[in-house]
Motif scaffolding. Structure first.
Motif, PDB file in Angstrom:
ATOM      1  N   ARG A  94       0.846  -1.196   0.000  1.00 42.84           N
ATOM      2  CA  ARG A  94       0.000   0.000   0.000  1.00 42.84           C
ATOM      3  C   ARG A  94       0.887   1.253   0.000  1.00 42.84           C
ATOM      4  NH1 ARG A  94      -5.323  -0.989   0.758  1.00 42.84           N
ATOM      5  NH2 ARG A  94      -5.784   1.169   1.341  1.00 42.84           N
ATOM      6  N   LYS A  95       0.398   2.299  -0.653  1.00 41.40           N
ATOM      7  CA  LYS A  95       1.134   3.553  -0.730  1.00 41.40           C
ATOM      8  C   LYS A  95       0.332   4.668  -0.073  1.00 41.40           C
ATOM      9  CE  LYS A  95       3.664   2.479  -4.975  1.00 41.40           C
ATOM     10  NZ  LYS A  95       3.981   2.927  -6.352  1.00 41.40           N
ATOM     11  N   VAL A  96       1.041   5.564   0.567  1.00 39.25           N
ATOM     12  CA  VAL A  96       0.390   6.724   1.187  1.00 39.25           C
ATOM     13  C   VAL A  96       0.041   7.718   0.087  1.00 39.25           C
ATOM     14  CG1 VAL A  96       0.669   8.650   2.786  1.00 39.25           C
ATOM     15  CG2 VAL A  96       1.589   6.388   3.368  1.00 39.25           C
ATOM     16  N   MET A  97      -1.199   8.161   0.069  1.00 42.44           N
ATOM     17  CA  MET A  97      -1.661   9.062  -0.977  1.00 42.44           C
ATOM     18  C   MET A  97      -1.045  10.452  -0.827  1.00 42.44           C
ATOM     19  SD  MET A  97      -5.686   7.967  -1.391  1.00 42.44           S
ATOM     20  CE  MET A  97      -6.069   8.004   0.364  1.00 42.44           C
ATOM     21  N   LYS A  98      -0.831  11.100  -1.937  1.00 44.23           N
ATOM     22  CA  LYS A  98      -0.205  12.421  -1.965  1.00 44.23           C
ATOM     23  C   LYS A  98      -1.035  13.419  -1.153  1.00 44.23           C
ATOM     24  CE  LYS A  98       1.694  15.830  -5.201  1.00 44.23           C
ATOM     25  NZ  LYS A  98       1.874  16.183  -6.636  1.00 44.23           N
TER      26      LYS A  98
END
Length: 275
Positions: free
Chosen positions: A71-75
């Motif tokens: 999972r990636k942290v959203m901008k």
């Protein structure tokens, strides 16, 4: 099921005479065997509370930890800080190595709601239907979310007004009753204005509901819990404080009984007692 009058009479008699049934220890929901599912499951209760009330989430991780599960942290997302201990190894006079905490550092973490990517492993600690507490239907009817998960032994459960939810770290019915009382009380009162009173009302409500349903073994701990939140902890003063909160207890139990399909008998709502 006993009426509220009968339940209150029994409890007041026990509280006055200190004649309690054998006390039953509260249980704690245990984590699954093996490794913890989430990093926050291993955090201190202090950091878990920061996550819940400051972060407004029940799962938060560092950037690296989110990346590790796809999972990636959203901008544009903002982190909040938890506290990690700084440890140091020392050798004492006997030349035995020990690890000691020398301070703390702030670690930035991001809540799950600010991430996107792979689906997370779902873990449910919800009891089986036959183990559900009485009046569990009330929470659903009043749009109160109920969640079960492992917690530190310092906290058996809590109510969060942020998302109108109850989180339970114990399957004991009295814990659910206590938090349900908080949730209902919060619909018409600001609990933060008098936290001590709110705790007395919630625990007395829980004790009455237990007595009504023939659930025994928690009377002694209920009395001691209430006593903690009374300015004067003398027995007579505690009983007077209990008497003064009965109107609130009556109101909350009335709402519970009106909303529930559980146990239609014993619904006489009258808790009038003179202090």
């Amino acid at each position: 099921m006993l009426s509220m009058n009968e339940a209150v009479k029994n409890l007041i008699e026990m509280f006055a005479n200190k004649s309690f049934p054998e006390q039953i220890a509260l249980t704690i929901i245990k984590r699954r065997s093996g490794e913890d599912v989430r990093p926050c499951d291993k955090w201190s209760i202090g950091n878990q509370l920061i996550m819940l009330f400051i972060g407004g989430t029940d799962d938060a991780r560092t950037l690296k930890q989110w990346n590790a599960v796809g999972r990636k942290v959203m901008k544009g997302s903002k982190a909040f800080g938890i506290y990690a201990p700084l440890v140091k190894k020392i050798v004492d006079g006997e030349e035995e190595e020990q690890t000691v905490i020398v301070g703390f550092k702030v670690v930035p973490v991001f809540k799950v709601e600010d991430t996107e990517g792979e689906e997370l492993e779902a873990v449910s600690y919800e009891p089986e239907i036959r183990e559900m507490p009485p009046f569990i239907d009330v929470a659903e009817k009043l749009d109160i979310k109920v969640k079960w998960k492992p917690l530190s032994c310092a906290v058996y459960g809590y109510y969060s007004p942020r998302d109108n939810s109850i989180t339970l770290g114990s399957k004991d019915f009295i814990v659910y009753f206590h938090e349900l009382a908080h949730a209902i009380n919060a619909t018409y009162a600001d609990l933060s204005k008098d936290i001590k009173k709110a705790e007395v009302v919630a625990e007395l409500t829980a004790a009455v509901l237990c007595e009504m349903n023939g659930i025994s073994g928690y009377e002694s701990q209920a009395y001691k819990y209430i006593q903690r939140f009374c300015a004067d902890m003398e027995d007579k003063a505690v009983l007077k404080n209990i008497m003064r909160t009965l109107n609130e207890v009556e109101k909350i139990i009335g709402i519970i009984l009106d909303a529930s399909t559980y146990g239609s008998e014993g619904r006489t709502v009258s808790l009038r007692h003179e202090p």
